[in-house]
Design a protein around this motif. Structure first.
Motif, mmCIF file in Angstrom:
data_model
loop_
_atom_site.group_PDB
_atom_site.id
_atom_site.type_symbol
_atom_site.label_atom_id
_atom_site.label_comp_id
_atom_site.label_asym_id
_atom_site.label_seq_id
_atom_site.Cartn_x
_atom_site.Cartn_y
_atom_site.Cartn_z
ATOM 1 N N GLU A 1 -29.432 -10.591 56.478
ATOM 2 C CA GLU A 1 -28.495 -11.340 55.643
ATOM 3 C C GLU A 1 -29.221 -12.382 54.807
ATOM 4 O OE1 GLU A 1 -24.781 -14.514 55.981
ATOM 5 O OE2 GLU A 1 -25.461 -13.457 57.784
ATOM 6 N N LEU A 2 -30.126 -13.098 55.433
ATOM 7 C CA LEU A 2 -30.857 -14.164 54.752
ATOM 8 C C LEU A 2 -31.616 -13.623 53.551
ATOM 9 C CD1 LEU A 2 -31.850 -17.157 54.890
ATOM 10 C CD2 LEU A 2 -33.748 -16.325 56.288
ATOM 11 N N VAL A 3 -32.374 -12.565 53.754
ATOM 12 C CA VAL A 3 -33.190 -12.001 52.681
ATOM 13 C C VAL A 3 -32.298 -11.469 51.561
ATOM 14 C CG1 VAL A 3 -34.787 -10.143 52.095
ATOM 15 C CG2 VAL A 3 -35.157 -11.492 54.165
ATOM 16 N N SER A 4 -31.168 -10.864 51.914
ATOM 17 C CA SER A 4 -30.287 -10.285 50.890
ATOM 18 C C SER A 4 -29.670 -11.353 49.995
ATOM 19 C CB SER A 4 -29.183 -9.455 51.550
ATOM 20 O OG SER A 4 -28.272 -10.289 52.257
ATOM 21 N N ARG A 5 -29.509 -12.560 50.515
ATOM 22 C CA ARG A 5 -28.840 -13.623 49.757
ATOM 23 C C ARG A 5 -29.796 -14.534 48.998
ATOM 24 N NH1 ARG A 5 -25.166 -16.771 53.807
ATOM 25 N NH2 ARG A 5 -24.937 -18.057 51.918
ATOM 26 N N MET A 6 -31.070 -14.514 49.342
ATOM 27 C CA MET A 6 -32.024 -15.417 48.696
ATOM 28 C C MET A 6 -32.658 -14.780 47.465
ATOM 29 S SD MET A 6 -34.080 -17.301 51.794
ATOM 30 C CE MET A 6 -34.739 -18.531 50.663
ATOM 31 N N GLU A 7 -33.138 -15.639 46.578
ATOM 32 C CA GLU A 7 -33.911 -15.172 45.435
ATOM 33 C C GLU A 7 -35.225 -14.561 45.937
ATOM 34 O OE1 GLU A 7 -33.193 -15.190 42.219
ATOM 35 O OE2 GLU A 7 -31.242 -16.186 42.419
ATOM 36 N N ALA A 8 -35.660 -13.505 45.258
ATOM 37 C CA ALA A 8 -36.886 -12.821 45.683
ATOM 38 C C ALA A 8 -38.078 -13.767 45.701
ATOM 39 C CB ALA A 8 -37.162 -11.632 44.764
ATOM 40 N N LYS A 9 -38.196 -14.639 44.705
ATOM 41 C CA LYS A 9 -39.339 -15.554 44.659
ATOM 42 C C LYS A 9 -39.340 -16.505 45.855
ATOM 43 C CE LYS A 9 -37.036 -18.875 41.566
ATOM 44 N NZ LYS A 9 -36.820 -19.892 42.625
#
Length: 655
Positions: A328-336
């Motif tokens: 969930e965390l990775v899906s919601r954060m900006e890639a950078k």
């Protein structure tokens, strides 16, 4: 027998699957293909470095010796998720021990034993040979020696271009219906501060290179060695040095000074459940919010459950429990921001995500303490390196730090890990795939590895998912983080790669069979995770002309058949020990499917073709569902063998 292979395609030639790389992932994928292929098929297994065959960097005979142990217990290293006891049965009853050291020749392996990596390599090699011997008569394995320099699309398949490394030499092309890339890790990281010393014999740039063990033996017994990096490769390096007779100082240097813990003697892997961290309720997950949120939640769990696990493994269990929330965390954060956090906290994540078995950890930890008559020889140096330069006529290396005084050492070993950026790689094959043909692209969210579909299909620069080009191994590490929440070494652990190889091999064989039968099915991603969803999707795909009640009744019939008949028989098929037993269950599945299709045609007025298509889709979805379940790590607790009594089932911990 490792040979070269000319193009032998003809109108009557069997389908060809080429696997590029015969390390752990490539070998295991070949084993799976040999086990489950049911028709004419040629499997070509290509390897450029014989010392890595069957083992790759981690288990290959070129990079390990008998003192290098697997960092996981014997009961958890089976090649077959569906048969947890497979390694133990092989090691205790089948393995040829004639070349083993006396220490291991009479050793009886149990669930909690450690295992030398060279034994695991032998296990891989012998399981490959037995799978080839037991394969369908029209399925053949060809083991090739050569370096793959290009893979390009040709019609519905691909052409593998490789340089023959044998006496005859030459460059050959190998047309293939499917290609599976199992090329392992990219080259080791070469930090800028190495540029003055990288060509010196005093610098060991790759502790797993084919000549690395020879170079370790060349280190003087009293020399001072600096190891850059503190992950598992640093522990391997200490083991190699000690085995080579080194008695001098070893300095393990990393910016944060983090070091792997050591598992307790009676350690058992356990899977916790933890609450969803409250910081995930924030509308905007900035790096600061995430950092402070992780610290607060870890402190909460430590206060509430810290006494339920030894301190050395508490962080590991928390990070495992957090995997769903990492997704969930990775899906919601900006890639950078994702990449920044992974880079900044790489050492902390890696060293806390896994500890070491005592046979590895104690080699380092004991030398960090020292005993009467046995001086302390290993130190951890938390520091940031700025530069290295040769001094004293090139016989020593001065190391310049940003935050402490310079030191002078005799040798430097690079243990910073391997490059993970496929945008900037010196690997000719991957450079061609990413920048030349553009049939691959770097993983978008983490920029670690390449982008793949759910079964390892490469995703091209234009976003199209390849049908016949797959990848298994470390190049999928970014996908493991975004799709499964795995971090640290678990993005390419035995368990992770074992699941990839099984799943990808079965998907490749489904494609081969579908193309042979002339019937393709574009099954949506994810519906196989649930038989209810799968049955609903098939019913909708059939688009009955009747009432809603007919559609509802069809869903119920599909689901009932899947649960009561297709699924248990599919699991039995996948768990079968040999081809005779597999063929028995495959016949049962085929006959039951035909009877079920005829029943659907009668009950719902379907044509024979539509009923057959419905059964084919259900069969594929059920098989995917079964493979998915068998790859679930929690299933390993359900042993049913002579070793079952050695497993203790700890209660799950909740928060």
């Amino acid at each position: 027998m490792h040979d070269t292979l000319q193009d032998n395609t003809s109108t009557a030639a069997p389908a060809r699957i080429t696997i590029v790389g015969a390390g752990f992932s490539g070998t295991l994928t070949a084993i799976r293909l040999l086990q489950f292929a049911t028709g004419p098929l040629e499997i070509c297994l290509m390897e450029r470095e014989e010392g890595y065959r069957y083992g790759g960097l981690a288990f290959g005979k070129a990079s390990t010796h008998w003192e290098h142990m697997l960092n996981i217990q014997a009961g958890r290293i089976t090649l077959r998720r569906e048969r947890p006891e497979d390694f133990l049965e092989w090691a205790n009853g089948e393995a040829d021990r004639s070349d083993w050291p006396v220490k291991w020749q009479y050793h009886s392996f149990g669930v909690a034993c450690v295992v030398p990596r060279l034994i695991f390599r032998q296990y891989l090699a012998e399981r490959l040979r037995s799978a080839a011997a037991d394969a369908h008569p029209e399925v053949t394995l060809r083991e090739l020696t050569g370096e793959t320099i290009d893979v390009r699309r040709s019609g519905d398949g691909y052409v593998v271009k490789y340089a023959d490394l044998g006496e005859d030499g030459g460059v050959h092309e190998l047309p293939s219906r499917q290609v599976i890339l199992a090329t392992g890790h990219l080259s080791p990281v070469q930090a800028p501060f190495y540029h003055r010393v990288r060509t010196s014999e005093r610098f060991i740039g790759d502790p797993y290179a084919p000549d690395a063990q020879e170079r370790f033996r060349a280190v003087g017994p009293d020399e001072t060695v600096l190891v850059t990096g503190s992950a598992l490769s640093a522990f391997d390096t200490v083991v190699s040095l000690v085995q080579a007779g080194h008695k001098g100082r070893i300095l393990i240097c990393s910016r944060g000074g983090h070091l792997h813990g050591t598992y307790p003697t009676d350690h058992e892997h356990d899977i916790w459940q933890a609450r969803r961290p409250p910081f995930l309720d924030a509308d905007d997950l900035t790096p600061d919010v995430v950092i402070e949120g992780v610290k607060a939640e870890y402190a909460h769990l430590l206060a509430e459950h810290g006494g339920s696990a030894p301190s050395a493994i508490f962080a590991e269990r928390v990070m495992k429990a957090w995997e769903p929330y990492v997704i969930e965390l990775v899906s919601r954060m900006e890639a950078k921001d994702v990449r920044m956090l992974l880079d900044r906290y790489k050492s902390l994540i890696v060293t806390n995500r896994t500890s070491t078995v005592r046979e590895i950890g104690s080699v380092v930890r004991d030398r960090m303490r020292g005993y009467n008559g046995a001086p302390k020889t290993v130190d951890v140096v938390p520091a940031t390196i700025q530069d290295m330069r040769l001094v004293e006529d090139g016989t020593r290396i001065r190391v310049v730090f940003a935050d402490r005084e310079d030191i002078t050492v005799d040798r430097v070993v690079n243990c910073l890990g391997n490059n993970t950026d496929y945008e900037r790689t010196d690997h000719p094959l991957w450079s061609g795939l990413v920048h030349g043909h553009r049939t691959a692209r770097p993983q978008s969210k983490t920029h670690r590895g390449v982008e793949v579909g759910p079964h390892g299909q490469l995703v091209a620069a234009d976003g199209e998912t390849a049908r016949n080009l797959f990848a298994v191994g470390p190049m999928r590490q970014g996908d493991e983080t975004t799709r499964r929440g795995r971090l640290g070494a678990f993005v390419f652990s035995i368990g992770t790669l074992r699941n990839q190889c099984f799943d990808t091999a079965m998907e490749v064989l489904r494609q081969v069979e579908a193309e042979t039968n002339g019937e393709t099915m574009n099954l949506p991603d994810g519906v196989h995770h649930c038989l209810v969803r799968g049955s609903d999707w098939i019913a909708a795909d059939l688009d009955l002309d009747g009432s809603e009640s007919d559609t509802s009744r069809l869903r119920e019939r599909l689901l009932a058949h899947a649960r009561e008949t297709a699924y248990p028989n599919t699991v039995a098929y996948l768990k079968a020990e040999d081809r005779t037993e597999r063929e028995k269950y495959r016949t049962i599945l085929t006959d039951d499917g035909a009877d079920f299709g005829a029943a659907l045609a009668r009950e719902f007025g379907l044509t024979a073709d539509r009923a057959r298509r419905a059964v084919a889709m259900l069969t594929a979805l059920v098989e995917k569902h079964a493979v998915h379940n068998l790859c679930d790590i929690t299933q390993l607790a359900g042993w049913d063998s002579e070793y079952a009594g050695q497993i203790k089932h700890a209660p799950k911990k909740g928060a």
